[in-house]
Design a protein around this motif. Structure first.
Motif, PDB file in Angstrom:
ATOM      1  N   SER A  10      26.350  38.400  30.754  1.00 14.83           N
ATOM      2  CA  SER A  10      26.270  39.532  29.821  1.00 14.83           C
ATOM      3  C   SER A  10      26.645  39.111  28.409  1.00 14.83           C
ATOM      4  O   SER A  10      27.534  38.285  28.211  1.00 14.83           O
ATOM      5  CB  SER A  10      27.223  40.642  30.257  1.00 14.83           C
ATOM      6  N   PRO A  11      25.969  39.692  27.407  1.00 12.17           N
ATOM      7  CA  PRO A  11      26.324  39.389  26.019  1.00 12.17           C
ATOM      8  C   PRO A  11      27.698  39.963  25.673  1.00 12.17           C
ATOM      9  O   PRO A  11      28.151  40.934  26.280  1.00 12.17           O
ATOM     10  CB  PRO A  11      25.221  40.066  25.209  1.00 12.17           C
ATOM     11  N   LEU A  12      28.344  39.348  24.701  1.00  8.15           N
ATOM     12  CA  LEU A  12      29.692  39.755  24.305  1.00  8.15           C
ATOM     13  C   LEU A  12      29.787  41.209  23.852  1.00  8.15           C
ATOM     14  O   LEU A  12      30.838  41.834  24.004  1.00  8.15           O
ATOM     15  CB  LEU A  12      30.207  38.863  23.174  1.00  8.15           C
ATOM     16  N   ASP A  13      28.711  41.756  23.306  1.00 13.15           N
ATOM     17  CA  ASP A  13      28.798  43.126  22.802  1.00 13.15           C
ATOM     18  C   ASP A  13      29.073  44.146  23.913  1.00 13.15           C
ATOM     19  O   ASP A  13      29.486  45.261  23.639  1.00 13.15           O
ATOM     20  CB  ASP A  13      27.563  43.514  21.983  1.00 13.15           C
ATOM     21  N   LYS A  14      28.907  43.766  25.160  1.00 16.34           N
ATOM     22  CA  LYS A  14      29.196  44.656  26.289  1.00 16.34           C
ATOM     23  C   LYS A  14      30.689  44.766  26.570  1.00 16.34           C
ATOM     24  O   LYS A  14      31.125  45.639  27.314  1.00 16.34           O
ATOM     25  CB  LYS A  14      28.488  44.169  27.560  1.00 16.34           C
ATOM     26  N   LEU A  15      31.505  43.869  25.991  1.00 19.12           N
ATOM     27  CA  LEU A  15      32.946  43.865  26.250  1.00 19.12           C
ATOM     28  C   LEU A  15      33.704  44.944  25.475  1.00 19.12           C
ATOM     29  O   LEU A  15      34.809  45.302  25.853  1.00 19.12           O
ATOM     30  CB  LEU A  15      33.553  42.499  25.892  1.00 19.12           C
ATOM     31  N   GLY A  16      33.155  45.414  24.378  1.00 19.25           N
ATOM     32  CA  GLY A  16      33.868  46.389  23.558  1.00 19.25           C
ATOM     33  C   GLY A  16      34.906  45.749  22.654  1.00 19.25           C
ATOM     34  O   GLY A  16      35.942  46.349  22.364  1.00 19.25           O
ATOM     35  N   LEU A  17      34.639  44.533  22.211  1.00 19.88           N
ATOM     36  CA  LEU A  17      35.547  43.817  21.316  1.00 19.88           C
ATOM     37  C   LEU A  17      35.590  44.459  19.937  1.00 19.88           C
ATOM     38  O   LEU A  17      34.662  45.172  19.548  1.00 19.88           O
ATOM     39  CB  LEU A  17      35.077  42.366  21.148  1.00 19.88           C
ATOM     40  N   SER A  18      36.641  44.158  19.193  1.00 17.47           N
ATOM     41  CA  SER A  18      36.674  44.586  17.795  1.00 17.47           C
ATOM     42  C   SER A  18      35.569  43.838  17.048  1.00 17.47           C
ATOM     43  O   SER A  18      35.118  42.766  17.477  1.00 17.47           O
ATOM     44  CB  SER A  18      38.034  44.262  17.169  1.00 17.47           C
ATOM     45  N   VAL A  19      35.138  44.394  15.943  1.00 14.67           N
ATOM     46  CA  VAL A  19      34.079  43.769  15.150  1.00 14.67           C
ATOM     47  C   VAL A  19      34.509  42.375  14.691  1.00 14.67           C
ATOM     48  O   VAL A  19      33.731  41.422  14.756  1.00 14.67           O
ATOM     49  CB  VAL A  19      33.702  44.654  13.937  1.00 14.67           C
ATOM     50  N   ARG A  20      35.745  42.235  14.265  1.00 16.53           N
ATOM     51  CA  ARG A  20      36.259  40.947  13.802  1.00 16.53           C
ATOM     52  C   ARG A  20      36.205  39.896  14.912  1.00 16.53           C
ATOM     53  O   ARG A  20      35.732  38.781  14.715  1.00 16.53           O
ATOM     54  CB  ARG A  20      37.681  41.102  13.283  1.00 16.53           C
ATOM     55  N   SER A  21      36.696  40.256  16.102  1.00 13.64           N
ATOM     56  CA  SER A  21      36.690  39.321  17.231  1.00 13.64           C
ATOM     57  C   SER A  21      35.261  38.948  17.616  1.00 13.64           C
ATOM     58  O   SER A  21      34.941  37.770  17.819  1.00 13.64           O
ATOM     59  CB  SER A  21      37.408  39.924  18.439  1.00 13.64           C
ATOM     60  N   TYR A  22      34.415  39.945  17.716  1.00 12.82           N
ATOM     61  CA  TYR A  22      33.019  39.709  18.091  1.00 12.82           C
ATOM     62  C   TYR A  22      32.336  38.762  17.103  1.00 12.82           C
ATOM     63  O   TYR A  22      31.724  37.776  17.496  1.00 12.82           O
ATOM     64  CB  TYR A  22      32.271  41.041  18.170  1.00 12.82           C
ATOM     65  N   ASN A  23      32.452  39.057  15.813  1.00 12.38           N
ATOM     66  CA  ASN A  23      31.796  38.226  14.801  1.00 12.38           C
ATOM     67  C   ASN A  23      32.331  36.801  14.793  1.00 12.38           C
ATOM     68  O   ASN A  23      31.568  35.845  14.632  1.00 12.38           O
ATOM     69  CB  ASN A  23      31.947  38.858  13.416  1.00 12.38           C
ATOM     70  N   ALA A  24      33.637  36.633  14.982  1.00 12.53           N
ATOM     71  CA  ALA A  24      34.231  35.295  15.002  1.00 12.53           C
ATOM     72  C   ALA A  24      33.732  34.499  16.207  1.00 12.53           C
ATOM     73  O   ALA A  24      33.439  33.297  16.094  1.00 12.53           O
ATOM     74  CB  ALA A  24      35.751  35.384  15.023  1.00 12.53           C
ATOM     75  N   LEU A  25      33.617  35.142  17.353  1.00  8.65           N
ATOM     76  CA  LEU A  25      33.118  34.449  18.546  1.00  8.65           C
ATOM     77  C   LEU A  25      31.652  34.046  18.386  1.00  8.65           C
ATOM     78  O   LEU A  25      31.275  32.925  18.736  1.00  8.65           O
ATOM     79  CB  LEU A  25      33.302  35.334  19.783  1.00  8.65           C
ATOM     80  N   THR A  47      39.894  28.942  16.197  1.00  6.09           N
ATOM     81  CA  THR A  47      38.628  29.461  15.686  1.00  6.09           C
ATOM     82  C   THR A  47      38.869  30.273  14.420  1.00  6.09           C
ATOM     83  O   THR A  47      39.781  31.098  14.363  1.00  6.09           O
ATOM     84  CB  THR A  47      37.942  30.343  16.753  1.00  6.09           C
ATOM     85  N   ARG A  48      38.049  30.021  13.433  1.00  6.64           N
ATOM     86  CA  ARG A  48      38.164  30.727  12.155  1.00  6.64           C
ATOM     87  C   ARG A  48      38.089  32.240  12.369  1.00  6.64           C
ATOM     88  O   ARG A  48      37.220  32.723  13.097  1.00  6.64           O
ATOM     89  CB  ARG A  48      37.042  30.252  11.241  1.00  6.64           C
ATOM     90  N   HIS A  49      38.998  32.965  11.748  1.00  6.92           N
ATOM     91  CA  HIS A  49      39.080  34.429  11.796  1.00  6.92           C
ATOM     92  C   HIS A  49      39.584  34.985  13.125  1.00  6.92           C
ATOM     93  O   HIS A  49      39.484  36.191  13.356  1.00  6.92           O
ATOM     94  CB  HIS A  49      37.750  35.098  11.436  1.00  6.92           C
ATOM     95  N   LEU A  50      40.096  34.124  14.019  1.00  5.48           N
ATOM     96  CA  LEU A  50      40.686  34.611  15.269  1.00  5.48           C
ATOM     97  C   LEU A  50      42.168  34.273  15.279  1.00  5.48           C
ATOM     98  O   LEU A  50      42.548  33.138  15.524  1.00  5.48           O
ATOM     99  CB  LEU A  50      40.024  33.957  16.487  1.00  5.48           C
ATOM    100  N   GLY A  51      42.987  35.263  15.009  1.00  2.00           N
ATOM    101  CA  GLY A  51      44.428  35.072  15.071  1.00  2.00           C
ATOM    102  C   GLY A  51      44.964  35.570  16.400  1.00  2.00           C
ATOM    103  O   GLY A  51      44.210  35.913  17.311  1.00  2.00           O
ATOM    104  N   ALA A  52      46.269  35.620  16.495  1.00  2.74           N
ATOM    105  CA  ALA A  52      46.917  36.049  17.734  1.00  2.74           C
ATOM    106  C   ALA A  52      46.507  37.464  18.138  1.00  2.74           C
ATOM    107  O   ALA A  52      46.280  37.750  19.322  1.00  2.74           O
ATOM    108  CB  ALA A  52      48.429  35.954  17.586  1.00  2.74           C
ATOM    109  N   THR A  53      46.376  38.363  17.171  1.00  9.12           N
ATOM    110  CA  THR A  53      45.989  39.740  17.469  1.00  9.12           C
ATOM    111  C   THR A  53      44.575  39.801  18.040  1.00  9.12           C
ATOM    112  O   THR A  53      44.314  40.519  19.008  1.00  9.12           O
ATOM    113  CB  THR A  53      46.084  40.619  16.206  1.00  9.12           C
ATOM    114  N   SER A  54      43.669  39.027  17.459  1.00  8.29           N
ATOM    115  CA  SER A  54      42.290  38.996  17.959  1.00  8.29           C
ATOM    116  C   SER A  54      42.228  38.420  19.369  1.00  8.29           C
ATOM    117  O   SER A  54      41.484  38.916  20.221  1.00  8.29           O
ATOM    118  CB  SER A  54      41.402  38.173  17.027  1.00  8.29           C
TER     119      SER A  54
END
Length: 70
Positions: A10-25, A47-54
């Motif tokens: 399944s594509p990542l968009d099915k997970l319900g990630l935050s926009v920031r996490s999704y775009n960074a992945l 990974t760029r733009h993925l911190g501990a919160t992401s």
């Protein structure tokens, strides 16, 4: 608690990630659930733009589908 079903292909968009996490992945070349769950946490944290919160956001989204980070 019943877990939701989501195939590894399944594509990542099915997970319900935050926009920031999704775009960074996506920018890191990770586009499916299967690719994400085999990616080491140490690599995600670098990974760029993925911190501990992401990373925690990603972990929580995966847990809803009974997956966990490597």
């Amino acid at each position: 608690e019943k877990r939701l079903c989501l195939p590894r292909e399944s594509p990542l968009d099915k997970l319900g990630l935050s926009v920031r996490s999704y775009n960074a992945l996506i920018a890191a070349g990770i586009s499916t659930v299967g690719e994400l769950i085999v990616c080491p946490v140490s690599k995600l944290k670098k990974t760029r733009h993925l911190g501990a919160t992401s990373v925690e956001d990603i972990r929580a989204c995966l847990e809803r589908f009974d997956y966990e980070l490597n």
